[in-house]
Write a protein that holds these residues in place. Structure first.
Motif, PDB file in Angstrom:
ATOM      1  N   TYR A 124     -46.651  39.185 -55.977  1.00 10.95           N
ATOM      2  CA  TYR A 124     -47.565  39.107 -57.108  1.00 10.95           C
ATOM      3  C   TYR A 124     -46.844  39.501 -58.386  1.00 10.95           C
ATOM      4  CZ  TYR A 124     -51.554  38.702 -53.941  1.00 10.95           C
ATOM      5  OH  TYR A 124     -52.443  38.280 -52.996  1.00 10.95           O
ATOM      6  N   GLU A 125     -47.142  38.784 -59.477  1.00 13.97           N
ATOM      7  CA  GLU A 125     -46.547  39.179 -60.747  1.00 13.97           C
ATOM      8  C   GLU A 125     -47.245  40.409 -61.320  1.00 13.97           C
ATOM      9  OE1 GLU A 125     -49.410  35.760 -61.789  1.00 13.97           O
ATOM     10  OE2 GLU A 125     -48.083  36.369 -60.152  1.00 13.97           O
ATOM     11  N   ASP A 126     -48.530  40.586 -61.010  1.00 14.84           N
ATOM     12  CA  ASP A 126     -49.251  41.789 -61.441  1.00 14.84           C
ATOM     13  C   ASP A 126     -49.404  42.703 -60.229  1.00 14.84           C
ATOM     14  OD1 ASP A 126     -50.796  43.766 -62.498  1.00 14.84           O
ATOM     15  OD2 ASP A 126     -52.365  42.449 -63.285  1.00 14.84           O
ATOM     16  N   GLN A 127     -48.541  43.696 -60.129  1.00 12.22           N
ATOM     17  CA  GLN A 127     -48.558  44.618 -58.993  1.00 12.22           C
ATOM     18  C   GLN A 127     -49.233  45.936 -59.342  1.00 12.22           C
ATOM     19  OE1 GLN A 127     -44.619  44.864 -57.229  1.00 12.22           O
ATOM     20  NE2 GLN A 127     -44.393  42.635 -57.211  1.00 12.22           N
ATOM     21  N   SER A 136     -47.101  42.594 -51.600  1.00 13.14           N
ATOM     22  CA  SER A 136     -45.855  41.981 -52.057  1.00 13.14           C
ATOM     23  C   SER A 136     -44.671  42.437 -51.216  1.00 13.14           C
ATOM     24  CB  SER A 136     -45.603  42.333 -53.529  1.00 13.14           C
ATOM     25  OG  SER A 136     -46.584  41.750 -54.367  1.00 13.14           O
ATOM     26  N   TYR A 192     -40.442  34.852 -58.331  1.00 14.88           N
ATOM     27  CA  TYR A 192     -41.467  35.479 -57.498  1.00 14.88           C
ATOM     28  C   TYR A 192     -41.717  34.774 -56.176  1.00 14.88           C
ATOM     29  CZ  TYR A 192     -44.525  31.677 -59.020  1.00 14.88           C
ATOM     30  OH  TYR A 192     -45.056  30.440 -59.262  1.00 14.88           O
ATOM     31  N   ASN A 209     -40.322  31.563 -62.383  1.00 14.19           N
ATOM     32  CA  ASN A 209     -40.118  32.765 -63.196  1.00 14.19           C
ATOM     33  C   ASN A 209     -41.414  33.209 -63.870  1.00 14.19           C
ATOM     34  OD1 ASN A 209     -37.424  31.363 -62.974  1.00 14.19           O
ATOM     35  ND2 ASN A 209     -36.794  33.268 -63.943  1.00 14.19           N
ATOM     36  N   ARG A 210     -41.673  34.511 -63.796  1.00 14.92           N
ATOM     37  CA  ARG A 210     -42.841  35.100 -64.444  1.00 14.92           C
ATOM     38  C   ARG A 210     -42.505  36.515 -64.911  1.00 14.92           C
ATOM     39  NH1 ARG A 210     -47.876  33.487 -60.355  1.00 14.92           N
ATOM     40  NH2 ARG A 210     -47.754  31.243 -60.672  1.00 14.92           N
ATOM     41  N   ASP A 211     -43.302  37.035 -65.835  1.00 13.19           N
ATOM     42  CA  ASP A 211     -43.208  38.442 -66.219  1.00 13.19           C
ATOM     43  C   ASP A 211     -43.979  39.277 -65.196  1.00 13.19           C
ATOM     44  OD1 ASP A 211     -41.802  37.621 -68.406  1.00 13.19           O
ATOM     45  OD2 ASP A 211     -43.431  37.930 -69.846  1.00 13.19           O
ATOM     46  N   PHE A 212     -43.380  40.385 -64.765  1.00 12.35           N
ATOM     47  CA  PHE A 212     -43.972  41.252 -63.754  1.00 12.35           C
ATOM     48  C   PHE A 212     -44.526  42.523 -64.389  1.00 12.35           C
ATOM     49  CE2 PHE A 212     -42.474  40.271 -59.217  1.00 12.35           C
ATOM     50  CZ  PHE A 212     -42.521  38.904 -59.442  1.00 12.35           C
TER      51      PHE A 212
END
Length: 301
Positions: A124-127, A136, A192, A209-212
């Protein structure tokens, strides 16, 4: 670790329930199997990965063939859930009088299936939510050509992701680590999505690609620094010059730039220590300094 007891009867034409009992903190394993009438009790110790009550594991079993996992399906993504008194199993299986190939994975997905001989490994990008952080942490174990001899067999799960553990240290412009607690941290441009080849246990090249946003609910001040900030990352290489974290504290922004290439490997905990210094130049989104950035490997407890 916990112990799973699988009760097998050698039947070729009938279905029966596969019973599983588990002790979440069990440390001992019998030296020999138990027997019960015409059924034998396989003692299987499952270790690694720190399973907890409520965790859900997927189990696949196949009749042995010339190709790993190429035989007839015996258990198709069977759900095993760790409970307070053991583990519960959802469904029935048919166990043949022959060797079997099996693998298990975490976290369980009810729509998980094998595609091109690999399973997805997705973080998950939002952990920030605990559930998404824990799910994750992908885990996997495979076992080929098992024959039920009645002797104990260990299934040692391995982690398929790496973990970043951040430490924030106050530098010039901060009077104490307590001032760093009110921070917002983003790990920018991280891949991710990956997958594991079930025959070899090797991981695919990551993509997407993503911001985490890391897990921060354990963040606390100790020994003059802020720790307890974690992120699960699929194995990948971050190039020199990339930012391993962008941190905002009030109006101050810190970009933590890598001096060298950094490779994240599966099953490794990386402690990322960052000494933050405020900029002498004030203004909206002024970029402050990181006077020291170090990365070290440590045991993943």
């Amino acid at each position: 670790m916990f112990v799973i007891r699988l009760k097998f009867r050698k039947m070729k034409k009938y279905f029966y329930s596969l019973l599983i009992l588990a002790a979440v903190s069990c440390t001992a394993m019998p030296d020999a199997s138990e027997t019960n009438g015409n059924g034998s009790l396989l003692i299987t110790k499952v270790s690694g990965g720190d399973f907890s009550v409520g965790d859900k594991i997927g189990l696949f079993m196949f009749e042995e063939s010339d190709t790993p996992y190429g035989g007839s399906v015996i258990a198709d993504n069977l759900l095993v859930e760790i409970t307070g008194s053991g583990a519960s199993l959802d469904g029935t299986v048919f166990f043949p009088d022959s060797r079997v190939d099996m693998f298990a994975y975490y976290p369980y997905w009810d729509d998980s299936y094998i595609l091109d001989n690999f399973l997805s490994v997705y973080t998950y990008e939002d952990q920030r939510p605990l559930e998404q952080y824990r799910e994750s942490e992908h885990k996997f174990v495979k076992f080929l050509g098992y024959e039920n001899t009645g002797k104990p067999v260990e299934l040692a799960f391995e982690r398929l992701v790496g973990r970043l553990s951040f430490e924030l240290i106050p530098g010039d412009g901060f009077s104490s680590a307590d001032e760093l607690m009110d921070c917002e941290i983003v790990i920018p441009n991280i891949k991710y999505n990956s997958g594991i080849f079930i025959e070899t246990g090797e991981l695919k090249e990551p993509e997407g690609n993503r911001d985490f946003f890391p897990y921060v609910d354990e963040m606390a001040v100790a020994d003059g620094k802020v720790s307890g900030i974690y992120a699960m990352i699929v194995p990948q290489r971050l190039p020199k010059g990339a930012s391993i974290a962008n941190i905002r504290i009030g109006d101050d922004v810190f970009r933590c730039i890598l001096d060298n290439d950094f490779t994240i490997c599966k099953g490794v905990n990386y402690t990322v220590s960052l000494t933050l210094e405020k900029s002498a130049t004030k203004g909206p989104d002024a970029v402050c300094g990181v006077s020291r950035l170090s990365i070290s490997e440590s045991p993943w407890e």
